[in-house]
Write a protein that holds these residues in place. Structure first.
Motif, PDB file in Angstrom:
ATOM      1  N   LEU A 243       0.837  -1.206   0.000  1.00 21.81           N
ATOM      2  CA  LEU A 243       0.000   0.000   0.000  1.00 21.81           C
ATOM      3  C   LEU A 243       0.872   1.257   0.000  1.00 21.81           C
ATOM      4  CD1 LEU A 243      -2.926   1.219   0.302  1.00 21.81           C
ATOM      5  CD2 LEU A 243      -2.373   1.408   2.743  1.00 21.81           C
ATOM      6  N   LEU A 244       1.922   1.240   0.812  1.00 20.44           N
ATOM      7  CA  LEU A 244       2.796   2.422   0.896  1.00 20.44           C
ATOM      8  C   LEU A 244       3.519   2.642  -0.432  1.00 20.44           C
ATOM      9  CD1 LEU A 244       4.352   1.777   4.444  1.00 20.44           C
ATOM     10  CD2 LEU A 244       2.319   3.125   3.868  1.00 20.44           C
ATOM     11  N   HIS A 245       4.041   1.579  -1.008  1.00 21.16           N
ATOM     12  CA  HIS A 245       4.830   1.720  -2.245  1.00 21.16           C
ATOM     13  C   HIS A 245       3.975   2.059  -3.466  1.00 21.16           C
ATOM     14  CE1 HIS A 245       8.965   0.771  -1.007  1.00 21.16           C
ATOM     15  NE2 HIS A 245       8.400   0.016  -0.078  1.00 21.16           N
ATOM     16  N   GLN A 246       2.715   1.560  -3.523  1.00 19.28           N
ATOM     17  CA  GLN A 246       1.891   1.890  -4.691  1.00 19.28           C
ATOM     18  C   GLN A 246       1.556   3.381  -4.718  1.00 19.28           C
ATOM     19  OE1 GLN A 246      -1.598   2.883  -4.842  1.00 19.28           O
ATOM     20  NE2 GLN A 246      -1.576   3.035  -2.608  1.00 19.28           N
ATOM     21  N   ALA A 247       1.693   4.042  -3.574  1.00 22.70           N
ATOM     22  CA  ALA A 247       1.346   5.465  -3.491  1.00 22.70           C
ATOM     23  C   ALA A 247       2.445   6.365  -4.059  1.00 22.70           C
ATOM     24  CB  ALA A 247       1.064   5.841  -2.031  1.00 22.70           C
ATOM     25  N   VAL A 248       3.651   5.857  -4.181  1.00 26.00           N
ATOM     26  CA  VAL A 248       4.814   6.686  -4.551  1.00 26.00           C
ATOM     27  C   VAL A 248       4.666   7.358  -5.927  1.00 26.00           C
ATOM     28  CG1 VAL A 248       7.284   6.594  -5.105  1.00 26.00           C
ATOM     29  CG2 VAL A 248       6.426   5.504  -3.009  1.00 26.00           C
ATOM     30  N   PRO A 249       4.355   6.612  -6.998  1.00 19.65           N
ATOM     31  CA  PRO A 249       4.317   7.260  -8.324  1.00 19.65           C
ATOM     32  C   PRO A 249       3.263   8.368  -8.422  1.00 19.65           C
ATOM     33  CG  PRO A 249       4.381   4.861  -8.551  1.00 19.65           C
ATOM     34  CD  PRO A 249       4.134   5.136  -7.107  1.00 19.65           C
ATOM     35  N   GLY A 250       2.110   8.173  -7.793  1.00 20.70           N
ATOM     36  CA  GLY A 250       1.069   9.190  -7.835  1.00 20.70           C
ATOM     37  C   GLY A 250       1.539  10.469  -7.160  1.00 20.70           C
ATOM     38  N   PHE A 251       2.093  10.326  -5.967  1.00 22.17           N
ATOM     39  CA  PHE A 251       2.562  11.509  -5.233  1.00 22.17           C
ATOM     40  C   PHE A 251       3.575  12.283  -6.067  1.00 22.17           C
ATOM     41  CE2 PHE A 251       5.039  13.996  -2.295  1.00 22.17           C
ATOM     42  CZ  PHE A 251       4.110  14.469  -1.378  1.00 22.17           C
ATOM     43  N   GLU A 252       4.479  11.555  -6.679  1.00 20.46           N
ATOM     44  CA  GLU A 252       5.517  12.220  -7.469  1.00 20.46           C
ATOM     45  C   GLU A 252       4.903  13.012  -8.630  1.00 20.46           C
ATOM     46  OE1 GLU A 252       8.538   9.638  -9.065  1.00 20.46           O
ATOM     47  OE2 GLU A 252       9.859  11.345  -9.529  1.00 20.46           O
ATOM     48  N   ARG A 253       3.916  12.428  -9.285  1.00 16.72           N
ATOM     49  CA  ARG A 253       3.265  13.125 -10.399  1.00 16.72           C
ATOM     50  C   ARG A 253       2.508  14.365  -9.971  1.00 16.72           C
ATOM     51  NH1 ARG A 253       3.407  11.564 -15.342  1.00 16.72           N
ATOM     52  NH2 ARG A 253       3.831   9.356 -15.700  1.00 16.72           N
ATOM     53  N   TRP A 254       1.712  14.221  -8.907  1.00 24.29           N
ATOM     54  CA  TRP A 254       0.839  15.346  -8.516  1.00 24.29           C
ATOM     55  C   TRP A 254       1.614  16.460  -7.816  1.00 24.29           C
ATOM     56  CZ3 TRP A 254      -1.635  10.884  -5.561  1.00 24.29           C
ATOM     57  CH2 TRP A 254      -2.295  10.027  -6.460  1.00 24.29           C
ATOM     58  N   GLN A 257       7.547  15.606  -6.291  1.00 27.17           N
ATOM     59  CA  GLN A 257       8.658  15.195  -5.427  1.00 27.17           C
ATOM     60  C   GLN A 257       8.555  13.684  -5.238  1.00 27.17           C
ATOM     61  OE1 GLN A 257      10.800  17.022  -2.805  1.00 27.17           O
ATOM     62  NE2 GLN A 257      11.536  14.949  -2.373  1.00 27.17           N
ATOM     63  N   LYS A 258       9.639  12.959  -5.464  1.00 34.58           N
ATOM     64  CA  LYS A 258       9.575  11.512  -5.242  1.00 34.58           C
ATOM     65  C   LYS A 258       9.674  11.227  -3.743  1.00 34.58           C
ATOM     66  CE  LYS A 258      11.091   7.062  -6.531  1.00 34.58           C
ATOM     67  NZ  LYS A 258      11.839   6.132  -7.260  1.00 34.58           N
ATOM     68  N   PRO A 259       8.633  10.667  -3.146  1.00 33.14           N
ATOM     69  CA  PRO A 259       8.637  10.480  -1.696  1.00 33.14           C
ATOM     70  C   PRO A 259       9.290   9.163  -1.289  1.00 33.14           C
ATOM     71  CG  PRO A 259       6.531   9.794  -2.547  1.00 33.14           C
ATOM     72  CD  PRO A 259       7.360  10.198  -3.745  1.00 33.14           C
ATOM     73  N   GLU A 260       9.720   9.113  -0.043  1.00 25.16           N
ATOM     74  CA  GLU A 260      10.330   7.885   0.463  1.00 25.16           C
ATOM     75  C   GLU A 260       9.393   7.138   1.394  1.00 25.16           C
ATOM     76  OE1 GLU A 260      14.496   7.162   1.950  1.00 25.16           O
ATOM     77  OE2 GLU A 260      14.521   9.272   1.311  1.00 25.16           O
ATOM     78  N   VAL A 261       9.438   5.806   1.287  1.00 24.19           N
ATOM     79  CA  VAL A 261       8.678   4.961   2.214  1.00 24.19           C
ATOM     80  C   VAL A 261       9.585   4.707   3.409  1.00 24.19           C
ATOM     81  CG1 VAL A 261       7.605   2.706   2.533  1.00 24.19           C
ATOM     82  CG2 VAL A 261       7.321   3.923   0.362  1.00 24.19           C
TER      83      VAL A 261
END
Ligand code: SKM
Length: 277
Positions: A243-254, A257-261
Protein backbone atom coordinates in the motif's frame (compact mmCIF):
# COMPACT_ATOMS: atom_id res chain seq x y z
CA UNK A 1 -2.12 20.98 -5.99
CA UNK A 2 -5.03 18.88 -4.82
CA UNK A 3 -5.38 15.12 -5.17
CA UNK A 4 -7.83 12.50 -3.93
CA UNK A 5 -8.66 8.86 -3.45
CA UNK A 6 -12.08 7.85 -4.78
CA UNK A 7 -13.82 4.61 -3.86
CA UNK A 8 -17.00 3.21 -2.36
CA UNK A 9 -16.86 2.75 0.57
CA UNK A 10 -13.81 4.93 1.22
CA UNK A 11 -13.81 5.39 4.99
CA UNK A 12 -11.19 2.69 5.57
CA UNK A 13 -8.64 4.25 3.18
CA UNK A 14 -5.25 5.11 4.63
CA UNK A 15 -4.17 6.98 1.51
CA UNK A 16 -4.92 10.47 2.97
CA UNK A 17 -2.69 9.62 5.92
CA UNK A 18 0.14 8.47 3.65
CA UNK A 19 0.03 11.44 1.26
CA UNK A 20 -0.62 13.87 4.10
CA UNK A 21 2.53 12.63 5.84
CA UNK A 22 4.59 13.19 2.70
CA UNK A 23 3.16 16.66 2.07
CA UNK A 24 4.16 17.60 5.59
CA UNK A 25 7.57 15.89 5.46
CA UNK A 26 8.58 17.69 2.26
CA UNK A 27 6.98 20.98 3.27
CA UNK A 28 4.76 21.04 0.18
CA UNK A 29 1.51 22.91 -0.07
CA UNK A 30 -1.30 20.76 -1.36
CA UNK A 31 -3.97 18.45 -0.12
CA UNK A 32 -5.17 14.88 -0.53
CA UNK A 33 -8.71 13.94 0.36
CA UNK A 34 -11.10 11.00 0.43
CA UNK A 35 -14.06 11.10 -1.91
CA UNK A 36 -16.91 8.58 -1.67
CA UNK A 37 -18.24 8.00 -5.18
CA UNK A 38 -21.14 5.58 -5.60
CA UNK A 39 -21.00 3.36 -8.70
CA UNK A 40 -23.87 5.18 -10.43
CA UNK A 41 -22.01 8.48 -10.04
CA UNK A 42 -18.59 7.38 -11.22
CA UNK A 43 -18.90 8.20 -14.94
CA UNK A 44 -19.96 11.72 -14.00
CA UNK A 45 -17.10 12.00 -11.53
CA UNK A 46 -14.64 11.14 -14.33
CA UNK A 47 -16.25 13.69 -16.65
CA UNK A 48 -15.86 16.44 -14.07
CA UNK A 49 -12.21 15.49 -13.57
CA UNK A 50 -11.58 16.04 -17.26
CA UNK A 51 -13.00 19.54 -17.03
CA UNK A 52 -10.39 22.30 -17.28
CA UNK A 53 -11.94 23.82 -14.14
CA UNK A 54 -11.44 20.71 -12.01
CA UNK A 55 -9.66 21.56 -8.75
CA UNK A 56 -7.74 18.28 -8.89
CA UNK A 57 -4.43 17.48 -10.50
CA UNK A 58 -5.20 13.78 -10.17
CA UNK A 59 -5.87 11.03 -7.69
CA UNK A 60 -6.09 7.39 -6.73
CA UNK A 61 -8.96 5.12 -7.62
CA UNK A 62 -9.82 2.16 -5.44
CA UNK A 63 -12.51 -0.52 -5.21
CA UNK A 64 -14.95 -0.76 -6.96
CA UNK A 65 -13.95 1.76 -9.64
CA UNK A 66 -10.59 0.60 -11.01
CA UNK A 67 -12.02 -1.12 -14.09
CA UNK A 68 -14.32 1.79 -14.95
CA UNK A 69 -11.47 4.27 -14.47
CA UNK A 70 -9.35 2.40 -17.00
CA UNK A 71 -12.15 2.61 -19.56
CA UNK A 72 -13.15 6.23 -18.96
CA UNK A 73 -9.71 7.87 -18.92
CA UNK A 74 -8.55 9.67 -22.08
CA UNK A 75 -5.17 7.95 -22.13
CA UNK A 76 -4.16 4.66 -20.56
CA UNK A 77 -0.65 3.30 -20.29
CA UNK A 78 0.19 -0.27 -21.39
CA UNK A 79 0.31 -1.66 -17.82
CA UNK A 80 -3.19 -0.48 -16.92
CA UNK A 81 -4.50 -1.32 -20.36
CA UNK A 82 -3.42 -4.95 -20.14
CA UNK A 83 -4.76 -5.19 -16.58
CA UNK A 84 -8.03 -3.51 -17.46
CA UNK A 85 -7.80 -1.55 -14.21
CA UNK A 86 -6.37 1.81 -13.16
CA UNK A 87 -5.57 3.14 -9.69
CA UNK A 88 -3.72 6.38 -10.51
CA UNK A 89 -4.99 9.30 -12.60
CA UNK A 90 -3.43 12.63 -13.54
CA UNK A 91 -4.25 15.53 -15.81
CA UNK A 92 -1.70 16.50 -18.39
CA UNK A 93 -2.05 18.65 -21.52
CA UNK A 94 -5.81 18.75 -21.08
CA UNK A 95 -6.15 14.98 -20.98
CA UNK A 96 -6.89 12.57 -18.16
CA UNK A 97 -4.19 9.88 -17.99
CA UNK A 98 -4.38 6.54 -16.18
CA UNK A 99 -1.94 3.93 -14.96
CA UNK A 100 -1.87 1.17 -12.36
CA UNK A 101 0.79 1.15 -9.64
CA UNK A 102 -0.37 -1.86 -7.59
CA UNK A 103 2.03 -4.28 -9.30
CA UNK A 104 5.06 -2.03 -9.04
CA UNK A 105 4.09 -1.31 -5.43
CA UNK A 106 4.13 -5.03 -4.76
CA UNK A 107 7.57 -5.62 -6.25
CA UNK A 108 9.06 -2.41 -4.84
CA UNK A 109 8.02 -3.58 -1.39
CA UNK A 110 9.67 -6.98 -1.86
CA UNK A 111 12.77 -5.29 -3.29
CA UNK A 112 13.04 -3.08 -0.23
CA UNK A 113 12.47 -5.83 2.32
CA UNK A 114 14.13 -8.83 0.64
CA UNK A 115 16.48 -7.76 -2.13
CA UNK A 116 17.24 -10.80 -4.25
CA UNK A 117 13.74 -12.29 -3.77
CA UNK A 118 13.38 -12.34 -7.56
CA UNK A 119 16.09 -14.96 -8.04
CA UNK A 120 13.40 -17.60 -7.56
CA UNK A 121 12.37 -20.21 -10.11
CA UNK A 122 8.82 -20.63 -8.87
CA UNK A 123 6.22 -18.31 -7.40
CA UNK A 124 2.81 -19.45 -6.17
CA UNK A 125 -0.04 -16.94 -6.03
CA UNK A 126 -3.27 -17.87 -4.25
CA UNK A 127 -6.38 -16.08 -5.51
CA UNK A 128 -7.45 -14.63 -8.87
CA UNK A 129 -9.15 -11.32 -7.98
CA UNK A 130 -8.16 -7.77 -8.84
CA UNK A 131 -5.08 -7.58 -6.60
CA UNK A 132 -3.90 -10.95 -7.83
CA UNK A 133 -3.93 -9.72 -11.42
CA UNK A 134 -1.66 -6.78 -10.77
CA UNK A 135 0.77 -9.04 -8.90
CA UNK A 136 0.78 -11.72 -11.62
CA UNK A 137 1.53 -9.10 -14.25
CA UNK A 138 4.36 -7.67 -12.15
CA UNK A 139 5.89 -11.12 -11.46
CA UNK A 140 5.80 -11.92 -15.17
CA UNK A 141 7.34 -8.58 -16.05
CA UNK A 142 10.10 -9.20 -13.50
CA UNK A 143 10.95 -12.40 -15.37
CA UNK A 144 10.03 -15.03 -12.78
CA UNK A 145 10.22 -18.30 -14.77
CA UNK A 146 7.21 -20.11 -13.24
CA UNK A 147 4.21 -18.24 -11.87
CA UNK A 148 1.45 -20.54 -10.61
CA UNK A 149 -2.05 -19.18 -10.00
CA UNK A 150 -4.11 -21.26 -7.60
CA UNK A 151 -7.82 -20.55 -7.21
CA UNK A 152 -10.90 -22.28 -5.90
CA UNK A 153 -12.50 -21.80 -9.31
CA UNK A 154 -9.78 -22.93 -11.68
CA UNK A 155 -11.58 -21.27 -14.63
CA UNK A 156 -10.90 -17.85 -13.14
CA UNK A 157 -7.23 -18.68 -12.78
CA UNK A 158 -7.22 -19.88 -16.38
CA UNK A 159 -8.67 -16.55 -17.54
CA UNK A 160 -5.65 -14.82 -16.05
CA UNK A 161 -3.27 -17.26 -17.70
CA UNK A 162 -4.99 -16.49 -21.01
CA UNK A 163 -4.64 -12.77 -20.36
CA UNK A 164 -1.02 -12.68 -19.25
CA UNK A 165 0.39 -15.69 -21.08
CA UNK A 166 3.57 -17.56 -20.22
CA UNK A 167 5.03 -18.04 -17.64
CA UNK A 168 1.66 -18.36 -15.86
CA UNK A 169 -0.06 -21.67 -15.12
CA UNK A 170 -3.53 -22.22 -13.62
CA UNK A 171 -4.46 -24.71 -10.90
CA UNK A 172 -7.26 -25.63 -8.52
CA UNK A 173 -6.78 -25.77 -4.75
CA UNK A 174 -5.85 -29.46 -4.80
CA UNK A 175 -2.51 -28.60 -6.45
CA UNK A 176 -1.44 -26.07 -3.82
CA UNK A 177 0.53 -28.29 -1.45
CA UNK A 178 2.65 -29.93 -4.11
CA UNK A 179 3.27 -26.61 -5.88
CA UNK A 180 4.83 -25.22 -2.71
CA UNK A 181 7.56 -27.87 -3.01
CA UNK A 182 10.71 -25.95 -3.89
CA UNK A 183 8.84 -22.66 -4.42
CA UNK A 184 10.66 -19.44 -3.56
CA UNK A 185 7.70 -17.12 -3.16
CA UNK A 186 4.15 -17.54 -1.86
CA UNK A 187 1.66 -14.70 -2.21
CA UNK A 188 -1.78 -14.82 -0.64
CA UNK A 189 -4.28 -12.56 -2.36
CA UNK A 190 -7.33 -14.58 -1.29
CA UNK A 191 -9.63 -14.06 1.68
CA UNK A 192 -9.00 -17.60 2.95
CA UNK A 193 -8.94 -17.51 6.72
CA UNK A 194 -10.15 -13.89 6.77
CA UNK A 195 -13.84 -14.45 6.24
CA UNK A 196 -14.54 -16.41 9.39
CA UNK A 197 -13.40 -19.72 7.90
CA UNK A 198 -10.24 -21.34 9.22
CA UNK A 199 -7.16 -20.88 7.04
CA UNK A 200 -5.73 -24.18 5.80
CA UNK A 201 -2.32 -25.08 7.22
CA UNK A 202 0.08 -24.96 4.28
CA UNK A 203 3.33 -26.95 4.04
CA UNK A 204 5.60 -23.90 3.97
CA UNK A 205 8.38 -26.13 5.32
CA UNK A 206 8.59 -27.70 1.86
CA UNK A 207 9.45 -24.37 0.23
CA UNK A 208 13.05 -23.27 -0.28
CA UNK A 209 14.85 -22.35 2.91
CA UNK A 210 15.12 -18.74 1.79
CA UNK A 211 11.56 -18.59 0.46
CA UNK A 212 9.47 -15.50 1.18
CA UNK A 213 5.82 -15.69 2.27
CA UNK A 214 3.70 -12.63 1.70
CA UNK A 215 0.08 -11.57 2.09
CA UNK A 216 -1.63 -8.53 0.62
CA UNK A 217 -4.00 -8.11 3.57
CA UNK A 218 -2.70 -5.64 6.17
CA UNK A 219 -5.57 -5.66 8.67
CA UNK A 220 -4.65 -7.70 10.58
CA UNK A 221 -0.97 -7.35 9.84
CA UNK A 222 -0.21 -10.93 10.90
CA UNK A 223 -2.58 -12.95 8.79
CA UNK A 224 -2.89 -16.70 9.39
CA UNK A 225 -0.43 -17.45 6.55
CA UNK A 226 2.11 -14.92 7.82
CA UNK A 227 1.84 -16.51 11.27
CA UNK A 228 2.35 -20.01 9.91
CA UNK A 229 5.44 -18.95 7.99
CA UNK A 230 6.89 -17.11 10.99
CA UNK A 231 6.43 -20.17 13.15
CA UNK A 232 8.77 -22.18 10.96
CA UNK A 233 11.22 -19.30 10.62
CA UNK A 234 10.59 -18.27 7.02
CA UNK A 235 10.99 -14.62 6.07
CA UNK A 236 7.64 -12.87 5.66
CA UNK A 237 6.42 -9.63 4.11
CA UNK A 238 3.12 -8.17 5.27
CA UNK A 239 0.66 -6.31 3.06
CA UNK A 240 1.15 -2.78 4.39
CA UNK A 241 4.32 -2.17 2.39
CA UNK A 242 2.51 -2.71 -0.91
CA UNK A 243 0.00 0.00 0.00
CA UNK A 244 2.80 2.42 0.90
CA UNK A 245 4.83 1.72 -2.24
CA UNK A 246 1.89 1.89 -4.69
CA UNK A 247 1.35 5.46 -3.49
CA UNK A 248 4.81 6.69 -4.55
CA UNK A 249 4.32 7.26 -8.32
CA UNK A 250 1.07 9.19 -7.83
CA UNK A 251 2.56 11.51 -5.23
CA UNK A 252 5.52 12.22 -7.47
CA UNK A 253 3.26 13.12 -10.40
CA UNK A 254 0.84 15.35 -8.52
CA UNK A 255 3.24 17.07 -6.15
CA UNK A 256 6.56 16.93 -8.03
CA UNK A 257 8.66 15.19 -5.43
CA UNK A 258 9.57 11.51 -5.24
CA UNK A 259 8.64 10.48 -1.70
CA UNK A 260 10.33 7.89 0.46
CA UNK A 261 8.68 4.96 2.21
CA UNK A 262 10.21 5.32 5.67
CA UNK A 263 9.89 3.43 8.95
CA UNK A 264 8.18 6.52 10.38
CA UNK A 265 5.48 6.42 7.70
CA UNK A 266 4.94 2.73 8.25
CA UNK A 267 4.63 3.30 12.01
CA UNK A 268 2.11 6.09 11.49
CA UNK A 269 -0.21 3.79 9.55
CA UNK A 270 0.40 0.88 11.92
CA UNK A 271 -0.60 3.04 14.89
CA UNK A 272 -3.79 3.99 13.10
CA UNK A 273 -4.58 0.34 12.36
CA UNK A 274 -4.01 -0.51 16.03
CA UNK A 275 -6.15 2.39 17.21
CA UNK A 276 -9.07 1.09 15.16
CA UNK A 277 -8.58 -2.61 15.88
O1 SKM B 1 -4.50 0.74 -5.40
C1 SKM B 1 -4.65 1.27 -4.11
C2 SKM B 1 -5.26 2.65 -4.19
O2 SKM B 1 -4.39 3.50 -4.91
C3 SKM B 1 -5.51 3.25 -2.81
C4 SKM B 1 -6.03 2.30 -1.82
C5 SKM B 1 -6.59 2.81 -0.56
O3 SKM B 1 -6.61 4.04 -0.38
O4 SKM B 1 -7.04 2.02 0.27
C6 SKM B 1 -5.95 0.93 -2.00
C7 SKM B 1 -5.49 0.33 -3.28
O5 SKM B 1 -6.64 -0.05 -4.03
Amino acid sequence: PRAFVAGYPIKHSRSPMIHGHWLETYGLSGSYEKIAVAPEGFADFMLRLKDADSPYRGGNITIPHKEAASKLADRIDPVAEELGAANTLWREDGLLHATNTDGIGFVANLDSQHPGWDKVERAVVLGAGGASRAILQALRDRGIPEVHVVNRTVERAQELVDRFGAPLQAHGMDALNSLLEGAGLFVNTSSLGMDGTAAPVLPFDRMREDAVVTDIVYVPLKTPFIQQAEQIGLPTVDGLGMLLHQAVPGFERWFGQKPEVTAALRQLVLDDIKAHA
